[in-house]
Write a protein that holds these residues in place. Structure first.
Motif, PDB file in Angstrom:
ATOM      1  N   ASP A 275      33.885  40.037  37.481  1.00 29.18           N
ATOM      2  CA  ASP A 275      34.075  41.446  37.448  1.00 29.18           C
ATOM      3  C   ASP A 275      35.635  41.757  38.421  1.00 29.18           C
ATOM      4  O   ASP A 275      35.495  41.184  39.488  1.00 29.18           O
ATOM      5  CB  ASP A 275      33.002  42.424  37.558  1.00 29.18           C
TER       6      ASP A 275
ATOM      7  N   HIS B  37      36.422  48.642  35.285  1.00 27.87           N
ATOM      8  CA  HIS B  37      36.487  47.272  35.878  1.00 27.87           C
ATOM      9  C   HIS B  37      36.572  46.637  34.315  1.00 27.87           C
ATOM     10  O   HIS B  37      36.591  46.982  33.567  1.00 27.87           O
ATOM     11  CB  HIS B  37      35.496  46.784  36.609  1.00 27.87           C
TER      12      HIS B  37
ATOM     13  N   THR C 194      37.657  44.912  39.531  1.00 27.59           N
ATOM     14  CA  THR C 194      37.842  46.256  39.515  1.00 27.59           C
ATOM     15  C   THR C 194      39.405  46.721  39.634  1.00 27.59           C
ATOM     16  O   THR C 194      40.029  46.227  40.449  1.00 27.59           O
ATOM     17  CB  THR C 194      37.159  47.020  40.941  1.00 27.59           C
TER      18      THR C 194
END
Length: 322
Positions: free
Chosen positions: A205, A280, A207
């Motif tokens: 992930d 994200h 952001t």
């Protein structure tokens, strides 16, 4: 003038002079001199424990300076070893995987030197142990560098034969370094932000603000560009050679199903769609139908130092964003 000594004679009821023989005088003189010498030597030994001569001070300063340089050299070797380890991991899990070459075992990379005692000439000094350990570490590091150099030579030869394959493999981050806020979660077991349970997180992930551009990480063809309940607006790219990438939670999709793309082409923008806790990009890399850690596929973007920093962050057991 020598002091005259007397003794009392009870028979004559008078004091008689003590006569000292020359032999006794000599004996007493020798004993006195020995005593003076012993006292002087003992005093010198005692005082030398508290006071250093100028030459001793200079020698001790030089020794302290040498030890400091040895410690600094040891720290530098540790830093270089960390960089080499990053190169070795990328070599085994990216380069050699790409070209279907067998990984180089750790035993071969990190083996020492057998046979006779190579470090015998370093024995017998105050800091022999420190110098010997440092020399061994340097020898092992040098061998690892040589092994890695030969491996890269082999990879270059393979790469010349597989340029098309190289262009297709996902080799860059899907978000530019300057646009990324942080690497929020890595590959592995992570705490799901919505379900509040530990689950396998099959990607990474990143952001970034909503609307941040997302790019294809390798040449390929768009096989899916729509919305799903879990991933929200999502794009799938088939790269060939067993590779597929997934780009999830977009705010807007630019690419179309069936479209052919090249590495670095814009395919959409970061968002917060689907089962997502915040804006994200969730990014996955699959090889032969199996999700693998994407961190080993950023060789086109990251320096060895940046790779090591990202690797450490990705290994932290934190909550994912989806």
């Amino acid at each position: 003038m020598a002091k005259v000594k007397y003794y009392y004679d009870p028979e004559t009821l008078s004091y008689q002079q003590i006569e000292v023989r020359k032999r006794d005088k000599f004996k007493n003189t020798v004993i006195g001199l020995i005593g003076v010498v012993l006292v002087a030597v003992l005093g010198f030994v005692v005082l030398s424990q508290f006071f250093e001569s100028p030459s001793e001070k200079a020698t001790n300063r030089e020794l302290e300076n040498s030890n400091l340089h040895i410690e600094l050299l040891g720290k530098r070797i540790e830093e270089l070893t960390s960089v080499v380890e990053g190169l070795e991991q990328r070599d085994n899990y990216i380069y050699r995987t790409y070209f279907e070459a067998n990984p180089i075992p750790d035993e071969q990379r990190k083996s020492g030197f057998g046979g006779i005692n190579r470090y015998k000439n370093l024995e017998g000094f105050n800091n022999s142990g420190m110098i010997t350990d440092l020399t061994k570490d340097l020898d092992v590091l040098s061998k690892r560098v040589v092994v890695q150099s030969k491996s890269l030579d082999e990879i270059v030869d393979l790469a010349k034969k597989k340029e098309k394959m190289l262009a297709s493999i996902p080799a860059i981050k899907p978000i530019k370094n300057e646009d990324e806020t942080r690497m929020a979660s890595g590959f592995g077991m992570r705490l799901h932000p919505i379900l509040k349970s530990w689950r396998m997180h099959n990607g990474m992930d990143f952001t970034a603000p909503t609307g941040t551009p997302i790019y294809a990480s390798g040449n390929g063809q768009i096989t899916r560009a729509n919305r799903s309940a879990t991933f929200g607006k999502v794009v799938y790219i088939e790269h060939g050679y067993g590779y597929k990438t997934v780009y999830a939670h977009m705010s807007k999709i630019v690419a179309k199903k069936g479209q052919k793309v090249k590495r670095g082409d814009l395919i959409g923008y970061v968002g917060n769609t689907g089962r997502s806790a915040a804006p994200h990009l969730h990014y996955e890399v699959h090889k032969n139908g199996r999700p693998i850690n994407p961190i080993y596929y950023y060789y086109g973007d990251l320096s060895p130092e940046e790779f090591i920093a990202m690797q450490k962050a990705s290994q932290e057991l934190r909550q994912s964003f989806d």
